[in-house]
Design an enzyme around this catalytic site. Structure first.
Site, PDB file in Angstrom:
ATOM      1  N   LYS A  90       0.868  -1.175   0.000  1.00 34.60           N
ATOM      2  CA  LYS A  90       0.000   0.000   0.000  1.00 34.60           C
ATOM      3  C   LYS A  90       0.909   1.231   0.000  1.00 34.60           C
ATOM      4  O   LYS A  90       1.094   1.903   1.000  1.00 34.60           O
ATOM      5  CB  LYS A  90      -0.905   0.045   1.239  1.00 34.60           C
ATOM      6  CG  LYS A  90      -1.736  -1.240   1.468  1.00 34.60           C
ATOM      7  CD  LYS A  90      -1.075  -2.142   2.465  1.00 34.60           C
ATOM      8  CE  LYS A  90      -1.956  -3.221   3.046  1.00 34.60           C
ATOM      9  NZ  LYS A  90      -2.775  -3.970   2.135  1.00 34.60           N
TER      10      LYS A  90
ATOM     11  N   ASP B  65       6.182  12.393  -7.974  1.00 35.39           N
ATOM     12  CA  ASP B  65       7.310  13.231  -8.402  1.00 35.39           C
ATOM     13  C   ASP B  65       8.635  12.787  -7.801  1.00 35.39           C
ATOM     14  O   ASP B  65       9.585  13.580  -7.737  1.00 35.39           O
ATOM     15  CB  ASP B  65       7.057  14.705  -8.053  1.00 35.39           C
ATOM     16  CG  ASP B  65       5.910  15.310  -8.855  1.00 35.39           C
ATOM     17  OD1 ASP B  65       5.520  14.700  -9.868  1.00 35.39           O
ATOM     18  OD2 ASP B  65       5.407  16.369  -8.455  1.00 35.39           O
TER      19      ASP B  65
END
Length: 445
Positions: free
Chosen positions: A365, A370
Site C-alpha cells: 500500500k 514526483d
C-alpha cells in the site's frame, strides 16, 4: 524459516547513507509546460522537462531541497511533519523480518507491537520466541493483535506467551452480541516500536505469507524502518489504541513512560508525517496527486477507489503527468479483482497506465509522487479502510527516499502485464456483468 535470521538486509537507504544513486526513469507522457500549480522555489520546471536521448527524464526536485518546503507543497495544511528522521525502505518479509527481529532482540526497555495478523505458523513462532526472550530479560513487552485477522491462530500459543511475561491481547474479540459494527471495525495497523528509538510500519503482518517463496507465500510488500522523532508519533498511535481498548490500566503506565523517556533525537533529514485518520490519509493522497508535476505511481493491494480519487487520477493523466497503477492480477480476495476492474476503462481512457502483478499476491500500500512525496502504511484504497478500519501511514517528503521508492516501483512493473484499453474492452460479456453486480453489492454493504 530460521533462514530468515541469516538473510542480510539489502534495503536501499535514504538520506545520509545514500546520495543521488537512484534517478527515476520515466517512460510515460511528457510533462507539459504551463500546467496548473504555483511556481515553487527548488522546483526547476525546465530541468524537469529535459529528456535524454535514451528517454530518461530528470527528477523535478533536487536532492538538497528542504523537506519542510516539500511537505508544505505536497501535504494538506494541518498535517504535523516531524523533521530529522532516518528512513530505510525494506522490501518484503525477506528484508523486513530480519530487521524487525534484530530490533526486538536488541531491546533494552520496551517493545510495542500492533498487527492485524499474528499467525501461529513458522514466522509467528519465530517472533513469539523473540518476544518471550525479551520479556524474560526484563523488557516490557506489549502486543496487540486483531482478533478477526488472527482468528486461525491457536489460543494456546498466545496463552504460552502470556505465561512467559508477554502482555499480548486481542483487539475486539468476536462477539455477535455487540453488533455488526463491532465486527467490521478492525485494527488494521502494523506498528513495531522498540525503546522509542526505532519503529517499523507498512503492510507486513506476522505470518508466513510474507516469507520468501519456498519458506512461505512470498507476498510482495513494503515496510519503512524509521529512526528519529516520527518513532514517538507511531508509539503514540499504539498507546491510544491500547488505552481505548483497556482503559486506565495502561493509562497510568503510559503517563509514567512519557515522564522518563528521552526527547527524540534527530537521526537524519527526512520529514515524516504519521497519519492515523482514515480521511486524513485519503486527503493526503488526493492533495499530492493534484500537486503532481511529473509522476504518480501507486501500488494498491485492494483498489476500489471513490469518485474523487478516480477524478484526480484522470485529471493528472490528462494534464501530462505519468500515472501508473500497480494492481493485483490474482488477489487473496478474488471478488475484489472483478470490482477493481470496473474502474479500468475510465482510467485507461484518460491515459492512466495499469500494470497487473503476476508473481503471487501484491499486498503493498505505497505511493510516490514526483519522486519526492511518498507514503508507506496499512491504508488500502478501498471502502473498508476509508470507512471502518484503524489505519496508519507514514507520509514522507524527501527526494532521495522518494527516488528509492520510485526505483522499487518501476522494478516491480518490469515483471508485470500492462493492461491496454483495447484489450480490456474485449473481455467476455459475463465478466462485465459480474463486475457490475459485485460493484453494486459492494456499494450497499
Amino acid at each position: 524459516m530460521r533462514d530468515l535470521e541469516a538473510m542480510s538486509r539489502t534495503a536501499a537507504v535514504s538520506g545520509e547513507d545514500e546520495a543521488d544513486s537512484h534517478v527515476a526513469q520515466a517512460s510515460g507522457p511528457r510533462v507539459r509546460r504551463g500546467m496548473e500549480g504555483p511556481s515553487v522555489p527548488g522546483l526547476d520546471v525546465e530541468h524537469s522537462l529535459e529528456v535524454s536521448p535514451e528517454g530518461e527524464r530528470s527528477p523535478p526536485w533536487s536532492s538538497g531541497v528542504s523537506p519542510l518546503l516539500l511537505a508544505r507543497y505536497y501535504l494538506p495544511r494541518g498535517h504535523v511533519v516531524s523533521r530529522g528522521n532516518s528512513c530505510v525502505l525494506l522490501r518484503d518479509g525477506v528484508e523486513a523480518y530480519p530487521a524487525m527481529l534484530e530490533a526486538i532482540r536488541g531491546a533494552r526497555r520496551y517493545i510495542r507491537l500492533e498487527t492485524y495478523m499474528f499467525i501461529t505458523d513458522a514466522v509467528g513462532e519465530l517472533f513469539g520466541q523473540a518476544l518471550a526472550e525479551a520479556a524474560g530479560r526484563g523488557v516490557h513487552v506489549k502486543v496487540l493483535y486483531d482478533a478477526v485477522g488472527s482468528w486461525t491462530s491457536r489460543k494456546g500459543f498466545f496463552e504460552a506467551l502470556r505465561q512467559r511475561g508477554v502482555d499480548i491481547r486481542p483487539f475486539k474479540p468476536f462477539s455477535l452480541a455487540r453488533g455488526w459494527r463491532h465486527l467490521v471495525r478492525r485494527d488494521h495497523r502494523k506498528i513495531l516500536v522498540v525503546d522509542g528509538e526505532v519503529a517499523f510500519t507498512g503492510g507486513v503482518n506476522i505470518s508466513a505469507h510474507w516469507a520468501p517463496e519456498g519458506q512461505g507465500a512470498g507476498w510482495r510488500d513494503d515496510v519503512l524502518r524509521i529512526e528519529g522523532p516520527a518513532v514517538h508519533a507511531l508509539e503514540r498511535r499504539f498507546l491510544a489504541t491500547w488505552r481505548m481498548m483497556f482503559q486506565d490500566r495502561f493509562h497510568r503506565f503510559a503517563r509514567g513512560l512519557h515522564r522518563w523517556r528521552k526527547r527524540p533525537m534527530g537521526r537524519g533529514h527526512v520529514g515524516v508525517a504519521v497519519l492515523s485518520s482514515r480521511r486524513g490519509i485519503h486527503r493526503a493522497y488526493l492533495h499530492a496527486i493534484q500537486r503532481a508535476r511529473h509522476s504518480v505511481l501507486i501500488a494498491a493491494a485492494y483498489f476500489v477507489p471513490d469518485r474523487r480519487l478516480v477524478a484526480v487520477l484522470r485529471d493528472a493523466a490528462r494534464r501530462g503527468v505519468e500515472v501508473r497503477l500497480l494492481l493485483n492480477a490474482r488477489s487473496d480476495h478474488p471478488l475484489l479483482e472483478f470490482i477493481s476492474r470496473t474502474f479500468y476503462e475510465k482510467l485507461l481512457g484518460a491515459g492512466v497506465r495499469i500494470f497487473e502483478w503476476q508473481r503471487g499476491v501484491l499486498h503493498a500500500k505505497t505511493a510516490v509522487v514526483d519522486g519526492a512525496w511518498g507514503t508507506v502504511g496499512s491504508f488500502n484504497l478501498e471502502r473498508l479502510s476509508l470507512a471502518f478500519n484503524h489505519e496508519v501511514n507514514a507520509v514522507f517528503a524527501d527526494p532521495r527516499l522518494g527516488r528509492t521508492l520510485e526505483a522499487s516501483f518501476r522494478e516491480d512493473c518490469t515483471g508485470c502485464r500492462e493492461v491496454t484499453l483495447a484489450e480490456f474492452r474485449r473481455r467476455p460479456l459475463w465478466r462485465k456483468l459480474l463486475e457490475r453486480v459485485l460493484l453494486a453489492l459492494r456499494e450497499r454493504l
